[in-house]
Design an enzyme around this catalytic site. Structure first.
Site, PDB file in Angstrom:
ATOM      1  N   CYS A 116       0.830  -1.202   0.000  1.00 45.31           N
ATOM      2  CA  CYS A 116       0.000   0.000   0.000  1.00 45.31           C
ATOM      3  C   CYS A 116       0.865   1.252   0.000  1.00 45.31           C
ATOM      4  CB  CYS A 116      -0.884  -0.018   1.244  1.00 45.31           C
ATOM      5  SG  CYS A 116      -2.028   1.364   1.353  1.00 45.31           S
ATOM      6  N   HIS A 164      -8.872  -4.178  -2.201  1.00 44.09           N
ATOM      7  CA  HIS A 164      -7.906  -3.405  -1.423  1.00 44.09           C
ATOM      8  C   HIS A 164      -8.376  -1.953  -1.297  1.00 44.09           C
ATOM      9  CE1 HIS A 164      -3.645  -2.289  -0.258  1.00 44.09           C
ATOM     10  NE2 HIS A 164      -4.149  -1.122  -0.601  1.00 44.09           N
ATOM     11  N   GLU A 165      -8.754  -1.349  -2.435  1.00 47.90           N
ATOM     12  CA  GLU A 165      -9.177   0.058  -2.414  1.00 47.90           C
ATOM     13  C   GLU A 165     -10.514   0.221  -1.698  1.00 47.90           C
ATOM     14  OE1 GLU A 165      -6.923   2.145  -3.018  1.00 47.90           O
ATOM     15  OE2 GLU A 165      -5.608   0.665  -3.964  1.00 47.90           O
ATOM     16  N   HIS A 168     -10.051   0.621   1.943  1.00 47.01           N
ATOM     17  CA  HIS A 168      -9.663   1.970   2.376  1.00 47.01           C
ATOM     18  C   HIS A 168     -10.892   2.805   2.727  1.00 47.01           C
ATOM     19  CE1 HIS A 168      -5.348   2.342   2.105  1.00 47.01           C
ATOM     20  NE2 HIS A 168      -5.335   1.748   0.921  1.00 47.01           N
TER      21      HIS A 168
END
Length: 189
Positions: A116, A164-165, A168
């Site tokens: 990241c 993954h995003e 966030h």
């Protein structure tokens, strides 16, 4: 967009990348752990502030040599991220606004080498879904519905990038998804 978000977005032109928030800074780390909120997509295609934000975010992603970046990583707590379409020949950058994961495989996989931009010098093996069904709006305000998959860096891993995003936006970092909770972090070179 709030006044604070407009000020951050318009503080520089589209030729200047944003500063990426990092976990080695306490204030940044606290912000990265907050859950983001949806964007009013009405007239998103003609909203100069959001279009400016997206252009600066694209530049930031390019400068940082990443495959994805989320709005919270540059200090904007909104449900928007960019992800690279590894599944397409042109490897285009896709904008995802107010994304949702509406279905996923029962099977999870171990994705090796997750890393990241906000967690400097670390990578690890994370637990991810083999495929996901997603819905999101693009920068034109068009609703996109599709299935994303991919399981390794050696081939397509678009679905992993999306997961993954998306994390966030929930205040979750890849280090929270380490496979089986093991300490599989590796120092990046």
């Amino acid at each position: 967009m709030t006044t604070k978000e407009k000020t951050l977005t318009n503080s520089h032109g589209i030729g200047t990348p944003f500063r990426v928030l990092r976990t080695d800074n306490i204030d940044d780390s606290l912000f990265l752990r907050k859950k983001s909120i949806d964007i009013n997509i009405k007239n998103i295609a003609s909203d100069k502030d959001w279009q400016h934000f997206i252009q600066r975010l694209k530049l930031t992603l390019a400068v940082e040599s990443g495959v994805g970046i989320a709005a919270p990583q540059v200090g904007v707590g909104r449900n928007l991220f960019l992800f690279t379409r590894i599944d397409r020949p042109d490897k285009a950058i896709q904008v995802a606004i107010n994304p949702r994961i509406v279905n996923h495989s029962d099977e999870t996989i171990c994705f090796e080498g997750d890393g990241c931009l906000s967690v400097p010098d670390l990578s690890g093996s994370t637990k991810r879904y083999a495929w996901i069904d997603v819905e999101y709006y693009n920068e034109k305000g068009e609703l996109i519905k599709e299935r994303l998959s991919g399981q390794s860096r050696g081939s397509d891993f678009t679905g992993i990038i999306f997961q993954h995003e998306f994390d966030h936006l929930q205040g979750i970092l890849f280090i929270d998804r380490l496979f089986d909770g093991t300490a599989s972090l590796q120092r990046s070179k």
